[in-house]
Design a protein around this motif. Structure first.
Motif, mmCIF file in Angstrom:
data_model
loop_
_atom_site.group_PDB
_atom_site.id
_atom_site.type_symbol
_atom_site.label_atom_id
_atom_site.label_comp_id
_atom_site.label_asym_id
_atom_site.label_seq_id
_atom_site.Cartn_x
_atom_site.Cartn_y
_atom_site.Cartn_z
ATOM 1 N N LEU A 2 0.826 -1.206 0.000
ATOM 2 C CA LEU A 2 0.000 0.000 0.000
ATOM 3 C C LEU A 2 0.858 1.253 0.000
ATOM 4 O O LEU A 2 0.543 2.244 -0.686
ATOM 5 C CB LEU A 2 -0.920 -0.020 1.222
ATOM 6 N N SER A 3 1.950 1.235 0.748
ATOM 7 C CA SER A 3 2.836 2.393 0.802
ATOM 8 C C SER A 3 3.467 2.661 -0.557
ATOM 9 O O SER A 3 3.535 3.815 -1.015
ATOM 10 C CB SER A 3 3.925 2.164 1.853
ATOM 11 N N GLN A 4 3.916 1.617 -1.234
ATOM 12 C CA GLN A 4 4.522 1.791 -2.558
ATOM 13 C C GLN A 4 3.493 2.274 -3.572
ATOM 14 O O GLN A 4 3.773 3.155 -4.389
ATOM 15 C CB GLN A 4 5.145 0.475 -3.015
ATOM 16 N N ALA A 5 2.281 1.715 -3.512
ATOM 17 C CA ALA A 5 1.233 2.125 -4.446
ATOM 18 C C ALA A 5 0.827 3.574 -4.194
ATOM 19 O O ALA A 5 0.615 4.344 -5.145
ATOM 20 C CB ALA A 5 0.022 1.207 -4.308
ATOM 21 N N SER A 6 0.732 3.971 -2.927
ATOM 22 C CA SER A 6 0.349 5.344 -2.598
ATOM 23 C C SER A 6 1.414 6.329 -3.039
ATOM 24 O O SER A 6 1.113 7.405 -3.549
ATOM 25 C CB SER A 6 0.125 5.472 -1.086
#
Length: 243
Positions: free
Chosen positions: A141-145
């Motif tokens: 989620l952090s990478q996608a955000s």
């Protein structure tokens, strides 16, 4: 506390604190593991398999501590908008996931001779496995955000706070349910462990905690360096486009 959120001040502190934590941690952990693996006597019931505890317990503690770090950083990001909060959460994620995986692997190695199987769907084991999946989910989620919104979305911080619900479940699972996993041997102010095992275990926990802190600081420095390099490239591209 807000003063330490300044990136320049943080980098000045981390420049000497990171190698100090890593160096002292490696020395303490090495001595403690040698003490526990080669000098401690076999345990009366568990025999030689008790030696796994000197890696298993610190790994379990740091797996949970890593997510507590993510939760604390997420709270700081949502409430006070600390500029380093998101970076601190990213710094905790990978080492926290690694120690969680080490905890599960060493637990399986201990469970095979103790329970006759590599895995049981015990409350403690299952909630620890959930923690590993939470780490994977948070990192994805952090990478996608970061890719989609320039790293300014609140989604990872909210996920970090919600995932913290699993930490007390892990801790109290052996008390709440009829758990196959043994209850905690060390509680506040007292211990059921003999000193021959307790002291090297505490030393190993301290050593690996310092290593964990050093790795987190190193990762935060690397993330800041990447962001600063990217900002310089962006400014250079904008100035060239202006001409």
């Amino acid at each position: 506390m807000h003063g330490f959120a300044n990136p320049a001040r943080f980098l000045r502190i981390a420049r000497w604190l990171m190698p100090l934590c890593m160096g002292v941690g490696v020395v303490i952990a090495t001595v403690a593991l040698y003490w526990g693996l080669f000098r401690a006597p076999p345990e009366r019931l568990q025999g030689e398999t008790v030696r796994i505890v000197f890696l298993h317990v610190p790994a379990a503690w740091l797996g949970m501590a890593g997510w507590m770090g993510i939760a604390a950083a997420s709270f700081s990001e949502l409430v006070w908008r600390h500029p380093l909060a998101g970076i601190a959460a990213r710094g905790c994620a990978v080492p926290g996931a690694v120690f969680t995986a080490v905890c599960l692997i060493t637990g399986s190695l201990w469970g095979r001779p103790a329970w006759g199987t590599w895995w049981v769907w015990d409350g403690r084991l299952t909630s620890m496995l959930v923690l590993l999946f939470l780490y994977f989910g948070w990192m994805a989620l952090s990478q996608a955000s970061e890719a989609s919104a320039g790293g300014h979305t609140r989604a990872p911080a909210i996920f970090g706070l919600v995932g913290a619900v699993n930490i007390p479940i892990i801790h109290y699972s052996v008390i709440w349910w009829n758990s196959q996993h043994q209850p905690p041997s060390i509680t506040m102010g007292k211990s059921a462990m003999d000193g021959a095992f307790l002291w090297p275990l505490l030393a190993a926990t301290l050593g690996f905690t310092l290593i964990f802190a050093g790795v987190v600081l190193a990762r935060m420095r690397a993330i800041l360096a990447d962001q600063q390099a990217e900002a310089r490239l962006r400014r250079k591209a904008m100035s060239e486009a202006a001409f």
